[in-house]
Design a protein around this motif. Structure first.
Motif, PDB file in Angstrom:
ATOM      1  N   PHE A 194       0.814  -1.219   0.000  1.00 53.74           N
ATOM      2  CA  PHE A 194       0.000   0.000   0.000  1.00 53.74           C
ATOM      3  C   PHE A 194       0.847   1.269   0.000  1.00 53.74           C
ATOM      4  N   TRP A 195       2.088   1.166   0.414  1.00 52.85           N
ATOM      5  CA  TRP A 195       2.903   2.373   0.583  1.00 52.85           C
ATOM      6  C   TRP A 195       3.825   2.675  -0.590  1.00 52.85           C
ATOM      7  N   ILE A 196       4.194   1.654  -1.363  1.00 53.94           N
ATOM      8  CA  ILE A 196       5.265   1.842  -2.343  1.00 53.94           C
ATOM      9  C   ILE A 196       4.908   2.851  -3.434  1.00 53.94           C
ATOM     10  N   PHE A 197       3.614   2.993  -3.750  1.00 55.07           N
ATOM     11  CA  PHE A 197       3.216   3.895  -4.839  1.00 55.07           C
ATOM     12  C   PHE A 197       2.738   5.258  -4.353  1.00 55.07           C
ATOM     13  N   LEU A 198       2.862   5.526  -3.056  1.00 56.10           N
ATOM     14  CA  LEU A 198       2.434   6.830  -2.537  1.00 56.10           C
ATOM     15  C   LEU A 198       3.123   7.998  -3.236  1.00 56.10           C
ATOM     16  N   PRO A 199       4.405   7.907  -3.595  1.00 52.74           N
ATOM     17  CA  PRO A 199       5.029   9.032  -4.316  1.00 52.74           C
ATOM     18  C   PRO A 199       4.335   9.370  -5.631  1.00 52.74           C
ATOM     19  N   PHE A 200       3.792   8.360  -6.332  1.00 53.65           N
ATOM     20  CA  PHE A 200       3.045   8.631  -7.555  1.00 53.65           C
ATOM     21  C   PHE A 200       1.880   9.571  -7.273  1.00 53.65           C
ATOM     22  N   GLY A 201       1.150   9.280  -6.207  1.00 53.61           N
ATOM     23  CA  GLY A 201      -0.003  10.105  -5.857  1.00 53.61           C
ATOM     24  C   GLY A 201       0.396  11.505  -5.463  1.00 53.61           C
ATOM     25  N   ILE A 202       1.478  11.640  -4.709  1.00 51.24           N
ATOM     26  CA  ILE A 202       1.922  12.964  -4.261  1.00 51.24           C
ATOM     27  C   ILE A 202       2.367  13.809  -5.451  1.00 51.24           C
ATOM     28  N   VAL A 203       3.113  13.212  -6.367  1.00 54.02           N
ATOM     29  CA  VAL A 203       3.563  13.946  -7.567  1.00 54.02           C
ATOM     30  C   VAL A 203       2.365  14.347  -8.430  1.00 54.02           C
ATOM     31  N   ALA A 204       1.428  13.409  -8.628  1.00 53.39           N
ATOM     32  CA  ALA A 204       0.241  13.717  -9.429  1.00 53.39           C
ATOM     33  C   ALA A 204      -0.573  14.834  -8.795  1.00 53.39           C
ATOM     34  N   PHE A 205      -0.718  14.805  -7.466  1.00 53.15           N
ATOM     35  CA  PHE A 205      -1.459  15.852  -6.752  1.00 53.15           C
ATOM     36  C   PHE A 205      -0.821  17.215  -6.997  1.00 53.15           C
ATOM     37  N   ALA A 206       0.514  17.284  -6.865  1.00 50.26           N
ATOM     38  CA  ALA A 206       1.220  18.558  -7.038  1.00 50.26           C
ATOM     39  C   ALA A 206       1.080  19.078  -8.463  1.00 50.26           C
ATOM     40  N   MET A 207       1.181  18.182  -9.449  1.00 51.39           N
ATOM     41  CA  MET A 207       1.094  18.608 -10.849  1.00 51.39           C
ATOM     42  C   MET A 207      -0.296  19.122 -11.195  1.00 51.39           C
ATOM     43  N   ILE A 208      -1.313  18.394 -10.733  1.00 51.23           N
ATOM     44  CA  ILE A 208      -2.685  18.820 -11.034  1.00 51.23           C
ATOM     45  C   ILE A 208      -3.021  20.110 -10.296  1.00 51.23           C
ATOM     46  N   TRP A 209      -2.559  20.237  -9.061  1.00 54.09           N
ATOM     47  CA  TRP A 209      -2.786  21.466  -8.284  1.00 54.09           C
ATOM     48  C   TRP A 209      -2.221  22.687  -9.013  1.00 54.09           C
ATOM     49  N   LYS A 210      -1.055  22.533  -9.606  1.00 54.13           N
ATOM     50  CA  LYS A 210      -0.375  23.658 -10.234  1.00 54.13           C
ATOM     51  C   LYS A 210      -0.863  23.924 -11.657  1.00 54.13           C
TER      52      LYS A 210
END
Length: 534
Positions: A167-183
């Motif tokens: 459950f934890w290994i792909f968390l960076p994908f979500g964080i990067v996607a969140f930042a890109m969409i936010w910006k």
């Protein structure tokens, strides 16, 4: 948003694809790892709820968010969805018992529903219908890639690391996607903010939840004619009738019923429901044949199933490019369904003498057809409705496919179980007590035990040496029984895909619009729909 620079559109799409890959991988990776997780935290009796709760919350959220995003924009929902999914994923990894895991998976499903619903809709915001084909194909290929790599990675993680990292290994994908969409993702809303149809949302949820539970439990947890299953179906029908009654009078209905007067919307969604029945049936029950009949290990089965997903990724990508280039889409759906049907029929003819190569070829054929059809039906729906209905139309398309999958898996499972039970009775009766010396034969009274080679080996060890040849003969008979049962399920899937083909024949193909701002007169209206001929 279609007027943004191409470079910015591509970056936004990469962010959306990262978010979808994040969600899809978390969904596919769990299947392989769950036996290890349950062995650690316990709760085997509630094993299926880890999947069921996620399916329920995802389906409900996707259909409700579709309408809300048409009013309030996609950006808030995809950001909230990613945020919820990240938190849910992290919490799943901290579970210490099965109850916590079920709760966290349900919470995670709310985020997954938001991501899936808004991702496909965002393609419609960024690109006009004529350009959407290639991007819909690429988004569909994300699911295929997740299905290819997820199970394998899940097995590797639990073998090498702790299961929490599933459950934890792909968390960076979500964080990067969140930042890109936010910006980068601009939010587009309507000028008028209508009231939210809370009553319609509650009634729709009340119709969907018991329906999905009934098809998930029927034939497994409860009999089809049990009070529980009949009660769930009855509850669903009553709630649906009330929902339709309320929606007819609602000022801002959660699902505008007039969309069903649009022939393209209705035919595409019915075709999608039937396609989902066949698609998920093949995905769920082909491993039974590979493991139970051919005797291939679970790990190798994952690699074999890759052939179907890789062929799907190939044709969804190529098909999307061709749709954009030619402006035609109906022909791809027709060819895709014919190909899927041919592959499914070929599966129904498999026997214990079928080679692994033959099984792989059948999987490739189904995958090729699936890749051609999967993105086209969503595109047809998006192209046929006004842009203000883009979100609700897209989420409805996904919802019908999900419901179709739930129904298909349940019905095909019921067919398999009935055939197996009858054949087992025939085998026991014909043995005339000759199997009495086989010891713990009761442990193998269900042919599905063939899916567990360790259990078969344990039973074989308990058999007297002189009875080993007879034991092996019984195993061969059970493999044949399982093969016959699966043939019946795959034949049902063939007829279902044939029905989808006949329905899509009547799909009216209208030109793919070159802009999202085309006047309403360029979109098929309910009146035009009723007069249209295929």
């Amino acid at each position: 948003m279609e007027h943004l620079e191409q470079r910015q559109k591509i970056i936004i799409m990469l962010a959306i694809m990262a978010a979808m890959l994040f969600a899809a991988l978390n969904q596919t990776i769990v299947g392989t790892a769950l036996p290890v997780i349950v062995a650690d935290i316990g709760g085997m009796d509630y094993f299926s709820w880890v999947f069921t709760i996620y399916m329920l919350t995802t389906s409900i959220t996707a259909i409700l968010v579709g309408k809300l995003s048409d009013t309030y924009g996609r950006k808030p929902f995809i950001l909230v969805g990613i945020g919820i999914f990240i938190i849910g994923s992290f919490m799943c990894g901290t579970s210490t018992n099965i109850y916590q895991l079920i709760i966290y998976r349900g919470f995670q499903g709310f985020g997954g529903g938001m991501i899936m619903s808004t991702a496909f809709t965002a393609v419609g915001d960024l690109f006009p219908p004529r350009e959407r084909g290639r991007w819909q194909g690429l988004l569909s290929s994300v699911f295929g890639l997740a299905s290819v790599f997820g199970p394998t990675m899940g097995g590797y993680i639990v073998d090498v690391w702790q299961w929490n990292w599933v459950f934890w290994i792909f968390l960076p994908f979500g964080i990067v996607a969140f930042a890109m969409i936010w910006k980068l993702f601009p939010n587009v809303t309507t000028d008028e903010k209508a009231s939210v149809d809370f009553v319609g949302a509650v009634l729709l949820s009340s119709a969907i939840i018991p329906l999905l539970l009934a098809f998930s439990w029927a034939g497994k947890t409860y009999a089809w004619d049990s009070v529980t299953i009949i009660g769930l179906f009855t509850w669903s029908v009553i709630a649906l009738v009330l929902f339709i009654t309320v929606e007819r009078k609602a000022k801002n209905p959660i699902i505008p019923l007039k969309l069903f007067k649009n022939s393209i919307f209705t035919i595409s969604n019915v075709g999608g429901l039937l396609m989902g029945m066949g698609m998920f049936g093949a995905i769920m029950y082909m491993p039974f044949f590979i493991q139970g009949v051919l005797g291939i290990s679970a790990t190798k089965t994952g690699f074999v199933m890759m052939s179907m997903m890789l062929s799907m990724v190939t044709t969804s990508t190529i098909g999307g490019q061709l749709v954009t280039k030619t402006g035609r889409y109906k022909i791809f759906a027709i060819v895709g369904l014919l190909t899927m049907g041919a592959g499914m029929y070929s599966m129904s003819t498999m026997t214990i003498d079928t080679t692994l190569t033959g099984a792989v070829i059948n999987l490739v054929i189904v995958g090729l057809g699936l890749g051609l059809t999967f993105p086209v039906l969503t595109l047809a729906v998006q192209n046929a409705v006004e842009h203000k209905y883009l979100g609700v139309a897209t989420s409805a398309s996904q919802f019908f496919r999900q419901v179709g999958g739930t129904i298909g898996v349940s019905v095909m499972g019921a067919i398999m179980n009935v055939v197996m039970a009858n054949k087992m009775e025939e085998m026991m009766a014909s043995s005339g007590g000759a199997t009495a010396n086989l010891g713990n034969l009761q442990a193998m009274e269900d042919p599905q035990v063939l899916m567990d080679p360790d259990k078969v080996a344990q039973v074989k060890e308990s058999v007297p040496p002189e009875a080993v040849p007879m034991f092996e003969q019984v195993i061969a008979s059970m493999r044949e029984i399982l093969s016959t049962a699966l043939s019946g399920s795959f034949l049902f899937g063939t007829f279902i895909l044939g029905g989808a083909f006949l329905i899509i024949i009547f799909l009216k193909e209208i030109p793919l619009r070159m802009t999202n701002e085309t006047p309403e007169s360029k979109v098929e209206t309910p009146l035009e729909s009723s007069k249209a001929s295929s």
